[in-house]
Every structure is written in C-alpha cells, then in structure tokens.
Scaffold this motif. Sequence first.
Motif, PDB file in Angstrom:
ATOM      1  N   THR A 252       8.389  56.833  -8.588  1.00 60.09           N
ATOM      2  CA  THR A 252       7.270  56.490  -7.270  1.00 60.09           C
ATOM      3  C   THR A 252       7.731  54.488  -7.459  1.00 60.09           C
ATOM      4  O   THR A 252       7.470  54.375  -6.582  1.00 60.09           O
ATOM      5  N   GLY A 253       8.111  54.361  -8.830  1.00 61.90           N
ATOM      6  CA  GLY A 253       7.880  52.736  -7.970  1.00 61.90           C
ATOM      7  C   GLY A 253       6.410  52.479  -8.363  1.00 61.90           C
ATOM      8  O   GLY A 253       5.486  53.010  -7.643  1.00 61.90           O
ATOM      9  N   THR A 254       6.711  51.366  -8.452  1.00 58.40           N
ATOM     10  CA  THR A 254       5.442  50.221  -8.654  1.00 58.40           C
ATOM     11  C   THR A 254       4.490  49.743  -7.133  1.00 58.40           C
ATOM     12  O   THR A 254       5.080  49.234  -6.861  1.00 58.40           O
ATOM     13  N   LYS A 255       3.953  50.220  -6.522  1.00 61.71           N
ATOM     14  CA  LYS A 255       3.484  49.810  -5.173  1.00 61.71           C
ATOM     15  C   LYS A 255       3.451  48.369  -5.288  1.00 61.71           C
ATOM     16  O   LYS A 255       1.859  47.756  -5.779  1.00 61.71           O
ATOM     17  N   LYS A 256       3.970  47.298  -4.362  1.00 59.81           N
ATOM     18  CA  LYS A 256       3.378  46.373  -4.534  1.00 59.81           C
ATOM     19  C   LYS A 256       3.485  45.756  -3.059  1.00 59.81           C
ATOM     20  O   LYS A 256       2.338  46.237  -2.414  1.00 59.81           O
TER      21      LYS A 256
ATOM     22  N   ILE B 232       0.034  61.039  -2.776  1.00 59.42           N
ATOM     23  CA  ILE B 232      -0.220  60.715  -1.403  1.00 59.42           C
ATOM     24  C   ILE B 232      -1.794  60.389  -1.613  1.00 59.42           C
ATOM     25  O   ILE B 232      -1.490  59.707  -0.198  1.00 59.42           O
ATOM     26  N   SER B 233      -1.915  60.071  -2.152  1.00 63.62           N
ATOM     27  CA  SER B 233      -3.291  59.394  -1.757  1.00 63.62           C
ATOM     28  C   SER B 233      -3.217  57.395  -2.233  1.00 63.62           C
ATOM     29  O   SER B 233      -3.889  57.633  -1.632  1.00 63.62           O
ATOM     30  N   HIS B 234      -1.954  57.535  -2.045  1.00 64.42           N
ATOM     31  CA  HIS B 234      -1.808  55.912  -2.527  1.00 64.42           C
ATOM     32  C   HIS B 234      -0.678  55.762  -1.311  1.00 64.42           C
ATOM     33  O   HIS B 234      -0.641  54.875  -0.963  1.00 64.42           O
ATOM     34  N   LEU B 235      -0.681  57.046  -0.337  1.00 66.53           N
ATOM     35  CA  LEU B 235       0.242  56.152   1.011  1.00 66.53           C
ATOM     36  C   LEU B 235      -0.898  55.434   2.316  1.00 66.53           C
ATOM     37  O   LEU B 235      -1.861  56.009   1.793  1.00 66.53           O
ATOM     38  N   ASP B 236       0.381  55.008   3.197  1.00 67.74           N
ATOM     39  CA  ASP B 236      -0.724  54.719   4.108  1.00 67.74           C
ATOM     40  C   ASP B 236      -0.899  55.498   5.447  1.00 67.74           C
ATOM     41  O   ASP B 236      -1.402  55.700   6.004  1.00 67.74           O
ATOM     42  N   VAL B 237       0.257  56.256   5.304  1.00 65.56           N
ATOM     43  CA  VAL B 237       0.057  57.206   6.084  1.00 65.56           C
ATOM     44  C   VAL B 237       1.211  58.224   5.947  1.00 65.56           C
ATOM     45  O   VAL B 237       2.226  58.063   5.934  1.00 65.56           O
ATOM     46  N   MET B 238       0.744  59.436   6.868  1.00 66.24           N
ATOM     47  CA  MET B 238       2.007  60.312   6.327  1.00 66.24           C
ATOM     48  C   MET B 238       2.120  61.581   8.132  1.00 66.24           C
ATOM     49  O   MET B 238       1.101  61.103   9.077  1.00 66.24           O
ATOM     50  N   LEU B 239       3.607  61.132   8.091  1.00 67.85           N
ATOM     51  CA  LEU B 239       4.177  61.853   9.133  1.00 67.85           C
ATOM     52  C   LEU B 239       4.654  62.641   9.083  1.00 67.85           C
ATOM     53  O   LEU B 239       5.380  63.668   8.125  1.00 67.85           O
ATOM     54  N   SER B 240       3.652  63.871   9.227  1.00 65.46           N
ATOM     55  CA  SER B 240       3.939  65.259   9.568  1.00 65.46           C
ATOM     56  C   SER B 240       4.224  65.904  10.148  1.00 65.46           C
ATOM     57  O   SER B 240       3.627  66.185  11.736  1.00 65.46           O
ATOM     58  N   MET B 241       4.452  67.501  10.735  1.00 67.90           N
ATOM     59  CA  MET B 241       4.737  68.169  11.588  1.00 67.90           C
ATOM     60  C   MET B 241       3.467  68.943  11.187  1.00 67.90           C
ATOM     61  O   MET B 241       2.388  68.866  10.804  1.00 67.90           O
ATOM     62  N   ASP B 242       3.065  70.219  11.839  1.00 70.11           N
ATOM     63  CA  ASP B 242       1.970  70.499  12.048  1.00 70.11           C
ATOM     64  C   ASP B 242       2.215  71.726  10.734  1.00 70.11           C
ATOM     65  O   ASP B 242       2.311  73.097  10.363  1.00 70.11           O
ATOM     66  N   SER B 243       1.832  71.055   9.558  1.00 72.13           N
ATOM     67  CA  SER B 243       2.646  71.970   8.668  1.00 72.13           C
ATOM     68  C   SER B 243       1.393  72.049   7.193  1.00 72.13           C
ATOM     69  O   SER B 243       0.412  70.663   7.383  1.00 72.13           O
ATOM     70  N   ALA B 244       1.368  72.022   6.317  1.00 68.38           N
ATOM     71  CA  ALA B 244       0.526  72.055   5.273  1.00 68.38           C
ATOM     72  C   ALA B 244       1.111  70.598   4.199  1.00 68.38           C
ATOM     73  O   ALA B 244      -0.358  70.141   3.481  1.00 68.38           O
ATOM     74  N   ASN B 245       1.725  70.373   4.329  1.00 68.71           N
ATOM     75  CA  ASN B 245       1.669  68.178   4.317  1.00 68.71           C
ATOM     76  C   ASN B 245       0.186  67.724   4.890  1.00 68.71           C
ATOM     77  O   ASN B 245      -0.388  66.458   4.475  1.00 68.71           O
ATOM     78  N   MET B 246       0.302  67.987   6.166  1.00 72.49           N
ATOM     79  CA  MET B 246      -0.907  67.387   7.112  1.00 72.49           C
ATOM     80  C   MET B 246      -1.692  67.617   6.669  1.00 72.49           C
ATOM     81  O   MET B 246      -2.940  67.008   6.701  1.00 72.49           O
ATOM     82  N   HIS B 247      -1.785  68.444   5.929  1.00 71.31           N
ATOM     83  CA  HIS B 247      -3.344  69.136   5.251  1.00 71.31           C
ATOM     84  C   HIS B 247      -3.676  69.018   4.155  1.00 71.31           C
ATOM     85  O   HIS B 247      -4.918  68.664   3.747  1.00 71.31           O
ATOM     86  N   LEU B 248      -2.468  68.578   3.294  1.00 75.53           N
ATOM     87  CA  LEU B 248      -2.314  67.826   1.665  1.00 75.53           C
ATOM     88  C   LEU B 248      -2.981  66.136   2.076  1.00 75.53           C
ATOM     89  O   LEU B 248      -3.602  66.220   1.039  1.00 75.53           O
ATOM     90  N   ALA B 249      -2.272  65.445   2.958  1.00 73.98           N
ATOM     91  CA  ALA B 249      -2.429  64.442   2.808  1.00 73.98           C
ATOM     92  C   ALA B 249      -4.078  64.045   3.554  1.00 73.98           C
ATOM     93  O   ALA B 249      -4.927  63.295   2.824  1.00 73.98           O
ATOM     94  N   SER B 250      -4.480  65.306   4.158  1.00 68.83           N
ATOM     95  CA  SER B 250      -5.966  64.958   4.588  1.00 68.83           C
ATOM     96  C   SER B 250      -7.054  65.792   3.422  1.00 68.83           C
ATOM     97  O   SER B 250      -8.465  65.101   3.663  1.00 68.83           O
ATOM     98  N   LEU B 251      -6.941  66.386   3.167  1.00 72.30           N
ATOM     99  CA  LEU B 251      -7.514  66.219   1.336  1.00 72.30           C
ATOM    100  C   LEU B 251      -8.027  64.863   1.084  1.00 72.30           C
ATOM    101  O   LEU B 251      -8.911  65.599  -0.428  1.00 72.30           O
TER     102      LEU B 251
END
Length: 257
Positions: free
Chosen positions: A84-88, A165-184
């Motif tokens: 991932t690298g370090t978040k700067k 994902i918990s370190h993301l500022d935003v997730m761009l997703s379809m109506d799919s599993a990753n929408m729900h993972l980011a919501s978690l």
Amino acid sequence: MMFYALSIYVCDFFLSGSKVAVINKGRIGKWRLVRRFCKVFRPCKTSFSRYATVFKKLGFEVHSDFHSIYGEDKVDITPFLSITGTKKEEFWIGIAPFARHIGKIYPLKFQEQIVAYFASQPQVKVFLFGGGEREEEVFNSWKSKYPSLVSLIHKLRIDRELALISHLDVMLSMDSANMHLASLVNVPVVSIWGATHPYAGFMGWNQSPDNVVQVDLPCRPCSVYGKKPCHRLDYACLNRIKPDKVIEVVEKILYKN
C-alpha cells in the motif's frame, strides 16, 4: 429443493418447542418495482430492517447505531505497507469496477476515463479491488497506462483488504460486495446503479443517497439482482451515466472540507 429442506428445518425447530421467526423478503413489492409495465416505484424495506425484525421476534436486542467493525479506530496496515505504501498528505480512493452481473457493471471504457483522471492527480492514490482472470487482465492493462495504480488482485486476504478499506477516503463501487465491505468500516461509497435500484433495499449500511449515481428511465429498475437481460438491448441505464458525473460525486466527498 433448498426451500423444501429449509421448510423441514423450520418445522423441526417449531415442533421441538424452539422459537422460530422467518424473514419476509418482500418479494411482491420487489416484483412490482422491477416489472416491465405498471411499475410501483416505491422504496422497499431494507434488508437490514427485515433481518432486524426477525431478530426482534426472537427476543434479541437490535441496535441501529453500528458504524464500523473496528469501532472508532482504523486497523494497523504496517504488515503490508510494501503493497500500500504509507499514507501521506494524499487521498486514497478504492475503485471496484466489477459486479457479478452485466446489468450492474458500468462500461469499462467509461471507468477507464475515471481511473485515468484520478491516476493523473498527484494528491490521489488509486487502489483497484477485484479478483478473477478477466479483472486481472483489465487491471494490468490499466496499470500499463497509469503506473501509479495499485492493483490488489492476489495480494491481500479479505481481512487485510478490509483493513486497507478502512483507510480509504472513498470507495467507488458498483451495486456489489465492495459497497457493503466499505460500509462495514464506515467509509463513504459512491455507488453506480444500472439495472438495479436502491429502492429494492440493498444499498450499503448508512450510505448516503446523495452519493448514488444513476439515471432515471421508465424501465428502471428492471431487475432486483441485475441478472435479467436488458429490455432495450442497449443498457442505457449504464451507458447514459457520464464519467464526469461520477468524478464530480467522488470529488465532492474528497473536498467537502
């Protein structure tokens, strides 16, 4: 066959004196929502509220104040910083461009425009989420053009993906599993909807309707899960969504402060 077996189990529990509650999936309301003619365009109860009703009937207390499986913290990603690298001083965006059914996948030619735009921003780092040979092929093609992209295929276990994902500022997703993972993990999601619609009750937990990208068409939604073929044959519900609109909604989240 599965329904028959489930019915047998429910009867066994009931006859043994155990408390039994069965979920009402609201199939009639969903059918009215997606049928081709004489639609009833009305929000159905969410799946969350339907399951909450079941648990309440069984005597379990249900709380609606859940935000993240990690509480108020973010999980340490030190063990996989090599990936991932370090978040700067930068924004981290996750992009999950695929879904199980074609009626939920925003055309890749448009998605590439979005990827190219954010990959060109020096203050943004883009992570690509997915799995499978076709997805890997697409990600490798994009990465060859936009080297700053980070493809996560075959690199992280699901628990570590969630941590990232918990370190993301935003997730761009379809109506799919990753929408729900980011919501978690309490990450805002910009979700793109084609054949399906949030009114069917499957939007991510606590996600804002303001971050939904869709176009209004009289034929929408035509499917609860996105697997029915397009009546029009052109998937206008997806092809009429402009990449600029998606970028606008993502940036609205990134730059809200």
